[in-house]
Motif scaffolding. Sequence first.
Motif, PDB file in Angstrom:
ATOM      1  N   ILE A 154       1.147  -0.964   0.240  1.00 26.20           N
ATOM      2  CA  ILE A 154      -0.246  -0.011   0.140  1.00 26.20           C
ATOM      3  C   ILE A 154       0.640   1.093   0.014  1.00 26.20           C
ATOM      4  O   ILE A 154       1.994   1.439   1.062  1.00 26.20           O
ATOM      5  CB  ILE A 154      -0.573   0.136   1.653  1.00 26.20           C
ATOM      6  CG1 ILE A 154      -1.479  -1.395   1.448  1.00 26.20           C
ATOM      7  CG2 ILE A 154      -1.898   0.910   1.551  1.00 26.20           C
ATOM      8  CD1 ILE A 154      -2.568  -1.069   0.731  1.00 26.20           C
ATOM      9  N   GLY A 155       0.606   1.953  -0.658  1.00 25.14           N
ATOM     10  CA  GLY A 155       1.074   3.706  -0.762  1.00 25.14           C
ATOM     11  C   GLY A 155       2.717   3.235  -0.225  1.00 25.14           C
ATOM     12  O   GLY A 155       3.427   2.278  -1.714  1.00 25.14           O
ATOM     13  N   GLY A 156       3.593   3.876   0.233  1.00 23.14           N
ATOM     14  CA  GLY A 156       4.971   4.337  -0.060  1.00 23.14           C
ATOM     15  C   GLY A 156       5.764   2.713   1.410  1.00 23.14           C
ATOM     16  O   GLY A 156       6.638   2.485   0.864  1.00 23.14           O
ATOM     17  N   GLY A 157       5.104   2.439   1.411  1.00 23.34           N
ATOM     18  CA  GLY A 157       4.682   1.139   2.568  1.00 23.34           C
ATOM     19  C   GLY A 157       4.891   1.646   3.697  1.00 23.34           C
ATOM     20  O   GLY A 157       4.348   2.521   3.872  1.00 23.34           O
ATOM     21  N   ARG A 158       5.187   0.571   4.986  1.00 24.09           N
ATOM     22  CA  ARG A 158       4.996   1.053   6.276  1.00 24.09           C
ATOM     23  C   ARG A 158       6.017   1.450   6.323  1.00 24.09           C
ATOM     24  O   ARG A 158       7.165   1.674   6.935  1.00 24.09           O
ATOM     25  CB  ARG A 158       4.741  -0.646   6.712  1.00 24.09           C
ATOM     26  CG  ARG A 158       4.692  -0.323   8.443  1.00 24.09           C
ATOM     27  CD  ARG A 158       5.136  -1.922   8.936  1.00 24.09           C
ATOM     28  NE  ARG A 158       4.579  -3.186   9.265  1.00 24.09           N
ATOM     29  CZ  ARG A 158       3.829  -4.274   8.970  1.00 24.09           C
ATOM     30  NH1 ARG A 158       4.019  -3.708  10.748  1.00 24.09           N
ATOM     31  NH2 ARG A 158       3.230  -4.626   8.977  1.00 24.09           N
ATOM     32  N   VAL A 159       5.192   2.416   7.354  1.00 23.14           N
ATOM     33  CA  VAL A 159       6.715   3.980   8.488  1.00 23.14           C
ATOM     34  C   VAL A 159       6.175   3.914   9.620  1.00 23.14           C
ATOM     35  O   VAL A 159       7.022   3.802  10.776  1.00 23.14           O
ATOM     36  CB  VAL A 159       5.956   5.156   8.148  1.00 23.14           C
ATOM     37  CG1 VAL A 159       6.413   5.433   6.124  1.00 23.14           C
ATOM     38  CG2 VAL A 159       4.503   5.630   8.313  1.00 23.14           C
ATOM     39  N   ARG A 160       4.503   3.048  10.267  1.00 26.58           N
ATOM     40  CA  ARG A 160       5.454   2.415  11.730  1.00 26.58           C
ATOM     41  C   ARG A 160       4.998   0.745  12.202  1.00 26.58           C
ATOM     42  O   ARG A 160       3.260  -0.063  11.496  1.00 26.58           O
ATOM     43  CB  ARG A 160       4.374   3.454  12.543  1.00 26.58           C
ATOM     44  CG  ARG A 160       2.425   3.555  12.243  1.00 26.58           C
ATOM     45  CD  ARG A 160       1.616   4.458  12.307  1.00 26.58           C
ATOM     46  NE  ARG A 160       2.145   5.656  11.572  1.00 26.58           N
ATOM     47  CZ  ARG A 160       1.754   7.081  12.729  1.00 26.58           C
ATOM     48  NH1 ARG A 160       2.220   6.981  13.747  1.00 26.58           N
ATOM     49  NH2 ARG A 160       2.435   8.228  11.696  1.00 26.58           N
TER      50      ARG A 160
ATOM     51  N   ALA B 256      -8.301   3.736   0.464  1.00 24.51           N
ATOM     52  CA  ALA B 256      -8.979   4.538   1.816  1.00 24.51           C
ATOM     53  C   ALA B 256      -7.016   5.207   2.225  1.00 24.51           C
ATOM     54  O   ALA B 256      -7.317   6.638   2.525  1.00 24.51           O
ATOM     55  CB  ALA B 256      -8.716   3.160   3.116  1.00 24.51           C
ATOM     56  N   ALA B 257      -6.259   5.113   1.459  1.00 23.99           N
ATOM     57  CA  ALA B 257      -5.307   5.270   1.167  1.00 23.99           C
ATOM     58  C   ALA B 257      -5.606   6.379   0.479  1.00 23.99           C
ATOM     59  O   ALA B 257      -4.533   7.662   0.731  1.00 23.99           O
ATOM     60  CB  ALA B 257      -4.240   4.942   0.724  1.00 23.99           C
TER      61      ALA B 257
ATOM     62  N   ALA C  72      -4.448  18.621   1.917  1.00 25.21           N
ATOM     63  CA  ALA C  72      -5.212  19.577   2.372  1.00 25.21           C
ATOM     64  C   ALA C  72      -5.064  20.172   3.962  1.00 25.21           C
ATOM     65  O   ALA C  72      -5.970  20.761   4.861  1.00 25.21           O
ATOM     66  CB  ALA C  72      -6.674  19.557   2.592  1.00 25.21           C
ATOM     67  N   GLY C  73      -3.917  19.354   4.387  1.00 21.67           N
ATOM     68  CA  GLY C  73      -3.756  19.885   6.113  1.00 21.67           C
ATOM     69  C   GLY C  73      -4.825  18.835   6.884  1.00 21.67           C
ATOM     70  O   GLY C  73      -5.369  19.737   8.161  1.00 21.67           O
ATOM     71  N   ILE C  74      -5.608  18.705   6.744  1.00 18.84           N
ATOM     72  CA  ILE C  74      -6.433  17.905   7.750  1.00 18.84           C
ATOM     73  C   ILE C  74      -6.499  16.813   9.104  1.00 18.84           C
ATOM     74  O   ILE C  74      -5.303  15.473   8.128  1.00 18.84           O
ATOM     75  CB  ILE C  74      -7.889  17.389   6.648  1.00 18.84           C
ATOM     76  CG1 ILE C  74      -9.024  18.157   6.367  1.00 18.84           C
ATOM     77  CG2 ILE C  74      -8.853  16.119   7.352  1.00 18.84           C
ATOM     78  CD1 ILE C  74      -9.357  17.969   5.305  1.00 18.84           C
ATOM     79  N   GLY C  75      -6.757  16.744   9.558  1.00 17.74           N
ATOM     80  CA  GLY C  75      -5.822  15.183  10.865  1.00 17.74           C
ATOM     81  C   GLY C  75      -5.982  14.062  10.231  1.00 17.74           C
ATOM     82  O   GLY C  75      -7.347  14.093   9.871  1.00 17.74           O
ATOM     83  N   LEU C  76      -5.765  13.361  10.217  1.00 19.19           N
ATOM     84  CA  LEU C  76      -6.412  12.085   9.756  1.00 19.19           C
ATOM     85  C   LEU C  76      -5.968  10.504  11.142  1.00 19.19           C
ATOM     86  O   LEU C  76      -5.233  10.908  12.123  1.00 19.19           O
ATOM     87  CB  LEU C  76      -5.015  11.302   9.368  1.00 19.19           C
ATOM     88  CG  LEU C  76      -4.827  11.543   8.249  1.00 19.19           C
ATOM     89  CD1 LEU C  76      -3.922  11.040   7.267  1.00 19.19           C
ATOM     90  CD2 LEU C  76      -6.012  12.043   7.237  1.00 19.19           C
TER      91      LEU C  76
ATOM     92  N   LEU D 258       0.782   5.479   7.161  1.00 19.73           N
ATOM     93  CA  LEU D 258       0.408   6.827   7.767  1.00 19.73           C
ATOM     94  C   LEU D 258       1.803   7.382   7.714  1.00 19.73           C
ATOM     95  O   LEU D 258       1.771   7.166   8.697  1.00 19.73           O
ATOM     96  CB  LEU D 258      -0.931   7.080   7.298  1.00 19.73           C
ATOM     97  CG  LEU D 258      -1.795   6.608   6.661  1.00 19.73           C
ATOM     98  CD1 LEU D 258      -3.541   6.691   7.225  1.00 19.73           C
ATOM     99  CD2 LEU D 258      -1.858   7.078   4.962  1.00 19.73           C
ATOM    100  N   PRO D 259       2.426   8.320   7.550  1.00 19.61           N
ATOM    101  CA  PRO D 259       3.478   9.116   8.350  1.00 19.61           C
ATOM    102  C   PRO D 259       2.827   9.963   8.519  1.00 19.61           C
ATOM    103  O   PRO D 259       3.471   9.995  10.309  1.00 19.61           O
ATOM    104  CB  PRO D 259       4.208   9.650   7.033  1.00 19.61           C
ATOM    105  CG  PRO D 259       3.804   9.453   5.513  1.00 19.61           C
ATOM    106  CD  PRO D 259       2.760   8.812   5.962  1.00 19.61           C
ATOM    107  N   GLU D 260       1.366  10.451   8.700  1.00 22.41           N
ATOM    108  CA  GLU D 260       1.188  11.448   9.414  1.00 22.41           C
ATOM    109  C   GLU D 260      -0.518  10.786  10.349  1.00 22.41           C
ATOM    110  O   GLU D 260      -1.353  10.523   9.667  1.00 22.41           O
ATOM    111  CB  GLU D 260       0.944  12.571   9.493  1.00 22.41           C
ATOM    112  CG  GLU D 260       1.737  14.019   8.710  1.00 22.41           C
ATOM    113  CD  GLU D 260       2.706  13.812  10.163  1.00 22.41           C
ATOM    114  OE1 GLU D 260       1.949  14.029  11.366  1.00 22.41           O
ATOM    115  OE2 GLU D 260       3.470  13.955  10.228  1.00 22.41           O
TER     116      GLU D 260
END
Length: 385
Positions: free
Chosen positions: A126-132, A282-283, A292-296, A318-320
């Motif tokens: 998914i996306g760029g892969g796992r970050v956490r 979802a990604a 858009a600067g919206i919190g996730l 998700l990085p953030e």
Amino acid sequence: MAAFGHADTFIVDVPTIRPHVLAMATMYAQSMVIVRLTDADGIEGVGEGTTIGGLSYGEESPESIKSAIDTYIVPVLETCDLAQIGATMAKVARCVRGNHFAKCAVETALLDMAGKRLGIPVSELIGGGRVRDRLAVAWTLASGDTGRDIAEGEEMLDRRRHDIFKLKIGKRAVPDDVAHVGAICKALGDRASIRVDVNQNWSEAQAKIGMAMLYDVGCDLVEQPIAGDDIAAMARLSGAQAVPLMADEALRGPRTALRIASAGAAGVFALKIAQSGGLFAAAEVAAIGAAAGIGLYGGTMLEGAVGTVASAHVFATLPELAWGTELFGPLLQTEDILREPLAYGDFSLAVPTGPGLGIAFDEDKLACFRRDRTAPTLYPVAAGA
Ligand code: MUC
Ligand code: MG
């Protein structure tokens, strides 16, 4: 090439540990649609399509999810190379409109299969892969009783299982709901984040008053206070109220995400794989929100283990993820249908690291809770919501 082999779709009903009281339904059990796909080489992938309270939450029910998969999606899969997930799901989309929950279940199974074939976890696809590797997990206090909710919250804090609590409101008069939230904020608010979910049950006028009152008692976030299709009213509330508004039912994939973001109709997105139409969608919703600067926030449809882990794999990319997640669905059920239960602890969930989703069913339990089981069950199954 991974030719289609076999599909088995069935509904599993598992009782909840206590009644779960939401604005639109009270749940006594959760009904999960499980799809098991096998390719011609015998590699299996599993997916889950789960909603809340039959047809009271959204437009798909457990029965309609199963029927959409069996009647309309499986015949498409029979013509596809299942290793090509994007092409397969694009063909499904051409043949089946809407039915996001059913499509999400199938896409999950295809990703599980692909991960097993490649020997990597779904999060790496998914996306760029796992970050956490761990995700903060909220718990919903929704027993319907303030004292019981406070005791439950205290227990969760003591066990270091959750320090984020979501309260389900919108059923009672606004001042009564605010009194309930205020009492919980007073009891737990210095040690936990307290948020609410109205599940669309307020009018704009009620939300105007309610959100201001909730801010004053220490509530951190208000989820879907009004109808999700009234983006203009959400924008008015989001712009005027100090407490952030989180979009949930309003988010039905990337296009609605773009509309909400463009209108300034939410400060936070509740990401849900099923509502979005799948893990990839979802990604995309997350990417639009982040740009858009919206919190996730990682949302749930109170899925069982399969849907919860599928969501976890997306949220792990998700990085953030400023608002954490609410991936507690399996903990609301009396029984775990996995051979090895998911690892919750230290206010978080460990994202599995094995190939595919990284989970395996306890086949005996699964057989006992299947709605179409033929043998007598060893486990009691409560009446539906
Ligand atoms: C919803 O509307 O967010 C998530 C947690 C919970 O208790 O209910 C769900 C659905
Ligand atoms: Mg919600």
